[in-house]
Design a protein around this motif. Structure first.
Motif: not given
Ligand SMILES: [Zn+2]
Length: 245
Positions: A55-63, A67-73, A86-90
């Motif tokens: 549950s913490s793993f999932e909520s960490f990623l959902s948060d 927040k608008g952070n991008h998950a990098n490929t 720089t991909g600052s918010n990623s």
């Protein structure tokens, strides 16, 4: 009584970690790489910083996504490491060791949310109780969300290995994973990963191999390469304690 040599190494690790921390205040906006290990069903089972509840793993990623952070490929991560942007918010998700829960507990969530991830595998752990089997690795490797990297042949400290032993760990683990998955293996993560366990000589030797970059286990962001270099990139361990803060 600990030896002077070990004391110097510990001191080196402490100074290096402090420098990275200091730098993260000056350059707080860098892209981050997160480390996970074993994902457990319930928070009551979490006993170490190398485990986290599902549950913490999932909520960490959902948060992160909220927040608008991008998950990098993997390709985006590579471009950030090469400083093309720089991909600052990623952020990038990595799993070390290859616990079975990566496949059974994390993968379904990552797939459902189209979050790319890197699994850094130690060959000797494959097939052991609670660890991935080859079929699970191959199945994930064929999903474009997943990238397989090496976490060595054995989960051992590199600092005290001879050059030949270290080269064997780098090259044979890579060859094995390439043959297993039929895909390139471009990244490496040092087992344990701090300067107590990894020497500058180990890092220099890794640069002579075909890996494109490698991860440490020292906290920081990807802007901090002037100190760490692309063969000893910073990562942040995510555990229950970090999330409680
Ligand atoms: Zn490990």
């Amino acid at each position: 009584m600990i030896s002077i040599g070990l004391r110097i190494i510990r001191e080196q690790n402490r100074i290096y970690t402090l420098l990275l921390r200091l730098l993260s205040y000056l350059q707080p906006a860098g892209s981050k790489v997160y480390i996970f290990h074993d994902i457990l069903d319930d928070i009551s089972l979490v006993k170490s910083p190398f485990t986290i509840s599902k549950s913490s793993f999932e909520s960490f990623l959902s948060d992160q996504l909220a927040k608008g952070n991008h998950a990098n490929t993997f390709e985006e991560l590579t471009q950030i490491i090469l400083k093309r942007y720089t991909g600052s918010n990623s952020f990038t998700i990595t799993f070390d060791d290859a616990n079975e829960s990566v496949y059974t507990k994390a993968y379904p969530f990552l797939k459902a949310h189209s979050i790319p991830f890197i699994v850094l595998i130690t060959k000797e752990l494959i097939g052991k109780p609670n660890f991935l089997i080859e079929e699970q690795i191959v199945e994930m490797a064929h999903d474009s969300l997943c990238t397989i990297g090496s976490h060595a042949l054995q989960h051992k400290m590199f600092r005290y290995m001879t050059d030949n032993e270290a080269l064997m760990e780098y090259n044979e683990s890579r060859t094995y994973l390439k043959q297993l998955t039929g895909q390139n293996v471009d990244c490496f993560a040092f087992p344990y990963g701090r300067l107590v366990e990894v020497s500058f000589k180990n890092i220099k030797l890794l640069k002579q191999t075909s890996y494109k970059f490698a991860f440490s286990a020292i906290a920081g962001n990807l802007n901090q390469q002037w100190l760490s270099g692309k063969y000893y990139l910073s990562r942040i361990n995510v555990c229950e304690e970090v999330l409680v803060k």
